[in-house]
Design an enzyme around this catalytic site. Structure first.
Site, PDB file in Angstrom:
ATOM      1  N   SER A 127     -36.011 -61.219  50.379  1.00  0.00           N
ATOM      2  CA  SER A 127     -35.696 -62.259  49.618  1.00  0.00           C
ATOM      3  C   SER A 127     -34.553 -61.720  48.601  1.00  0.00           C
ATOM      4  O   SER A 127     -34.871 -60.518  47.864  1.00  0.00           O
ATOM      5  CB  SER A 127     -36.804 -62.702  48.780  1.00  0.00           C
ATOM      6  OG  SER A 127     -37.623 -63.620  49.904  1.00  0.00           O
ATOM      7  N   ASP A 181     -48.557 -54.377  62.670  1.00  0.00           N
ATOM      8  CA  ASP A 181     -48.318 -53.770  61.809  1.00  0.00           C
ATOM      9  C   ASP A 181     -48.941 -52.443  61.812  1.00  0.00           C
ATOM     10  O   ASP A 181     -50.218 -52.538  61.053  1.00  0.00           O
ATOM     11  CB  ASP A 181     -48.136 -54.343  60.431  1.00  0.00           C
ATOM     12  CG  ASP A 181     -47.686 -53.402  59.192  1.00  0.00           C
ATOM     13  OD1 ASP A 181     -47.454 -52.297  59.412  1.00  0.00           O
ATOM     14  OD2 ASP A 181     -47.698 -53.955  58.168  1.00  0.00           O
ATOM     15  N   ASP A 210     -46.853 -62.776  61.247  1.00  0.00           N
ATOM     16  CA  ASP A 210     -46.377 -61.608  60.380  1.00  0.00           C
ATOM     17  C   ASP A 210     -47.204 -60.585  59.945  1.00  0.00           C
ATOM     18  O   ASP A 210     -48.486 -61.130  59.381  1.00  0.00           O
ATOM     19  CB  ASP A 210     -45.693 -62.253  59.122  1.00  0.00           C
ATOM     20  CG  ASP A 210     -44.931 -61.657  58.442  1.00  0.00           C
ATOM     21  OD1 ASP A 210     -44.680 -60.529  58.797  1.00  0.00           O
ATOM     22  OD2 ASP A 210     -44.522 -61.971  56.889  1.00  0.00           O
TER      23      ASP A 210
END
Length: 309
Positions: free
Chosen positions: A214, A104, A82
């Site tokens: 979330s 990223d 991630d």
């Protein structure tokens, strides 16, 4: 039972009304709780390792814990990096056995992001590993990723189409209003669904990813605060908004804050109600069980997401 890529998972999800949960891991109990939930629900599963998790637990420990969880439960797992911020960390994870990496480059100008992503794609694809990239910036804080609200920019649909074509990336994380952390919205929750629809229309075969997704479930926030926590006003992405997003190409939904809240709330409860307790197993065990229950809820919610396109 094996480490698998996300390719088959996303191929099934992109034409269906469901998404795959991608859950961040940091230690043994979190991994055990998540994988047990996936086993119970017989659900596809992505486990994510951030830069912060690599620093905290060390990569070798996380990799061996995931391998043990697969052997123990028989659950197929996609192991995903991630927010890999450069080529070196992506290469390291590919070489270590990860089946998916995220590069990223969203902090870079468009052309530099393309160049970095293409470099990672070329290396990973040659070794059977899939790649996620990001275009646009999410506000909030996650490990060493810090973006203030003014710097956050939504993904441009035309740039998204060009980016995918030029990089050959397998999936794309987009910015449509979510953010990292427990405080995702100051006012009413808002996601730019019109922007999402345009992106999906231009690249209908590209799985899209929702970071900072979330839901910050109220029961866990309230329990944390009840037993000594101080997280007033925490607010996440309503689950009905995630359902709507799934209708327009969102195949992967990232969850981290909900895991932290569920585990912390239960640990706080145990230590408050049993101040004499000092055996870590007596509070980490219930924390692990809370992770399992929460992940079961999220899996069911994502697999049952539906709506009218």
């Amino acid at each position: 039972m094996a480490l698998v890529t996300t390719k088959e998972m996303f191929a099934k999800a992109i034409n269906s009304d469901y998404a795959i949960g991608a859950f961040n891991v940091n230690n043994m109990e979190i991994i055990q709780g998540i994988v047990e939930a996936a086993q119970i629900e017989n659900a596809p599963l992505i486990l994510q390792v951030s830069a912060g998790a690599r620093k905290y637990a060390k990569p070798i420990y996380l990799l061996k814990l995931v391998e043990a969880a697969i052997e123990d439960t028989g659950v197929d797992v996609a192991l995903h990096l991630d927010h890999g911020e450069d080529f070196d960390i992506c290469k390291k994870c590919v070489d270590d056995g990860f089946t998916s990496v995220m590069v990223d480059g969203s902090k870079h100008p468009f052309e530099e992001n393309i160049a970095l992503t293409k470099q990672v794609v070329d290396y990973a694809h040659a070794r059977g590993v899939v790649v996620e990239a990001e275009l646009g910036k999410l506000a909030g804080v996650e490990d060493n990723i810090k973006v203030d609200a003014r710097s956050a920019t939504f993904t441009d649909p035309d740039e998204a189409a060009e980016f995918v074509e030029r990089t050959g990336v397998d999936s794309l994380a987009i910015a449509i209003g979510t953010s990292h952390g427990a405080y995702k919205f100051k006012g009413e929750p808002y996601l730019d669904f019109e922007r999402l629809k345009k992106i999906h229309a231009l690249i209908p075969d590209t799985p899209l990813v929702l970071h900072g997704a979330s839901s910050v479930l109220r029961e866990f926030v309230d329990r944390c605060n009840e037993f000594g926590g101080e997280i007033p006003g925490a607010q996440g992405v309503p689950e009905d908004m995630i359902h709507e997003a799934v209708n327009y190409g969102i195949c992967k939904v990232n969850v981290d804050t909900d895991l932290r809240l569920a585990m912390t709330a239960e640990i706080r409860r145990v230590l408050t109600e049993h101040p004499e307790e000092f055996d870590p197993r007596k509070y980490l065990g219930p924390g692990r069980d809370a992770i399992t229950r929460m992940v079961q809820h999220k899996i069911r919610d994502m697999l049952n997401a539906s709506g009218t396109k």
